[in-house]
Design a protein around this motif. Structure first.
Motif, PDB file in Angstrom:
ATOM      1  N   GLY A 177       4.375  -5.445  -0.340  1.00  0.00           N
ATOM      2  CA  GLY A 177       3.934  -4.305   0.450  1.00  0.00           C
ATOM      3  C   GLY A 177       2.996  -3.399  -0.335  1.00  0.00           C
ATOM      4  O   GLY A 177       2.342  -3.829  -1.283  1.00  0.00           O
ATOM      5  N   LEU A 178       2.951  -2.147   0.051  1.00  0.00           N
ATOM      6  CA  LEU A 178       2.111  -1.165  -0.636  1.00  0.00           C
ATOM      7  C   LEU A 178       2.958  -0.427  -1.665  1.00  0.00           C
ATOM      8  O   LEU A 178       4.044   0.067  -1.347  1.00  0.00           O
ATOM      9  CB  LEU A 178       1.555  -0.139   0.361  1.00  0.00           C
ATOM     10  N   ARG A 179       2.429  -0.328  -2.853  1.00  0.00           N
ATOM     11  CA  ARG A 179       3.115   0.422  -3.904  1.00  0.00           C
ATOM     12  C   ARG A 179       2.203   1.540  -4.396  1.00  0.00           C
ATOM     13  O   ARG A 179       1.029   1.313  -4.669  1.00  0.00           O
ATOM     14  CB  ARG A 179       3.511  -0.514  -5.054  1.00  0.00           C
ATOM     15  N   MET A 229      -5.211  -6.050  -4.184  1.00  0.00           N
ATOM     16  CA  MET A 229      -5.953  -5.242  -3.221  1.00  0.00           C
ATOM     17  C   MET A 229      -5.590  -3.788  -3.497  1.00  0.00           C
ATOM     18  O   MET A 229      -4.399  -3.444  -3.576  1.00  0.00           O
ATOM     19  CB  MET A 229      -5.548  -5.617  -1.790  1.00  0.00           C
ATOM     20  N   GLN A 240      -1.667  -3.371  -3.129  1.00  0.00           N
ATOM     21  CA  GLN A 240      -0.956  -4.187  -2.146  1.00  0.00           C
ATOM     22  C   GLN A 240      -0.940  -5.619  -2.619  1.00  0.00           C
ATOM     23  O   GLN A 240      -1.996  -6.220  -2.853  1.00  0.00           O
ATOM     24  CB  GLN A 240      -1.629  -4.099  -0.774  1.00  0.00           C
TER      25      GLN A 240
END
Lengths: 114, 111
Positions: free
Chosen positions: A42-44, A88, A37
């Motif tokens: 965003g989240l990948r 993160m 993140q």
């Protein structure tokens, strides 16, 4: 209480080091995931696994590998850490099946590579 | 590019007000989920809505889904300071194990 745990909350490593991030879930879930993140992105998805010893590349697998020797444990490996891997890292698990179930997330590991 | 895009990127409201955030996506889906993330923590699942549902409630949360517009909204009613967090939508990539997350809406509820 269901739980996904990650081995470290904060980690500082040097460029070129081999880094292991561990994730353990106690819910007997078949699916496990590693995300990173970053602000604004965003989240990948890095990698996911739907069974022991099974793994699939996500959207950004370069520079990473994974290991799933036991159902409850999914490890993310940075073979040679680089500064652009400062991020993160979030682990998640879900019940077997296609992406139709909720995911349970660990607390995250904030990795800094110097 | 991201499957899901939340709007607005940031939202600041007073305690007691309602908060609405939106998510748009690009391809057909089987379901859409909303997650909350408190600062520096993992994500917590809030609600899942399937493609054949139009609205779903859970406590103070109301989610709508419009598959013709490829969009969803999350409404938090009577907001509290504890609702301060980032909110993400996630869609399934049909026929795969993948969840696609948006970039999130940062909500701040002022006491």
């Amino acid at each position: 209480d269901v739980k996904v745990t990650q081995s470290s909350r904060y980690l500082v490593k040097r460029t070129g080091e081999k880094v292991f991030l561990e994730c353990v879930q106690d819910m007997d879930h078949e699916n496990m995931f590693w995300y990173r993140q970053d602000p604004g992105l965003g989240l990948r998805l890095i990698y996911f696994s739907y069974d022991v010893k099974m793994k699939e590349k996500g959207d950004i697998p370069e520079g990473y590998s994974v290991s799933r020797e036991k159902k409850e444990r999914f490890s993310l490996i940075l073979e040679s850490a680089s500064t652009n891997q400062t991020s993160m890292y979030l682990c998640a698990s879900s019940l077997l099946g296609l992406a139709v179930n909720e995911q349970f997330f660990g607390p995250g590991t904030r990795l800094t590579v110097l | 590019s991201q499957q899901g895009e939340e709007d607005p990127q940031a939202l600041s409201i007073q305690e007691g007000e309602n908060a609405t955030m939106n998510c748009s996506y690009k391809t057909s889906i089987n379901n859409l989920q909303w997650y909350r993330q408190n600062s520096g923590r993992g994500l917590v699942h809030l609600i899942l809505i399937r493609s054949n549902e139009r609205e779903k409630h859970s406590g103070r949360l109301r989610v709508t889904l419009d598959t013709s517009k490829k969009s969803s909204s999350l409404l938090i009613t009577a907001s509290r300071a504890a609702d301060t967090a980032s909110y993400f939508c996630a869609t399934d990539l049909s026929g795969t194990y993948k969840y696609i997350f948006g970039t999130g809406t940062r909500l701040k509820v002022l006491a």
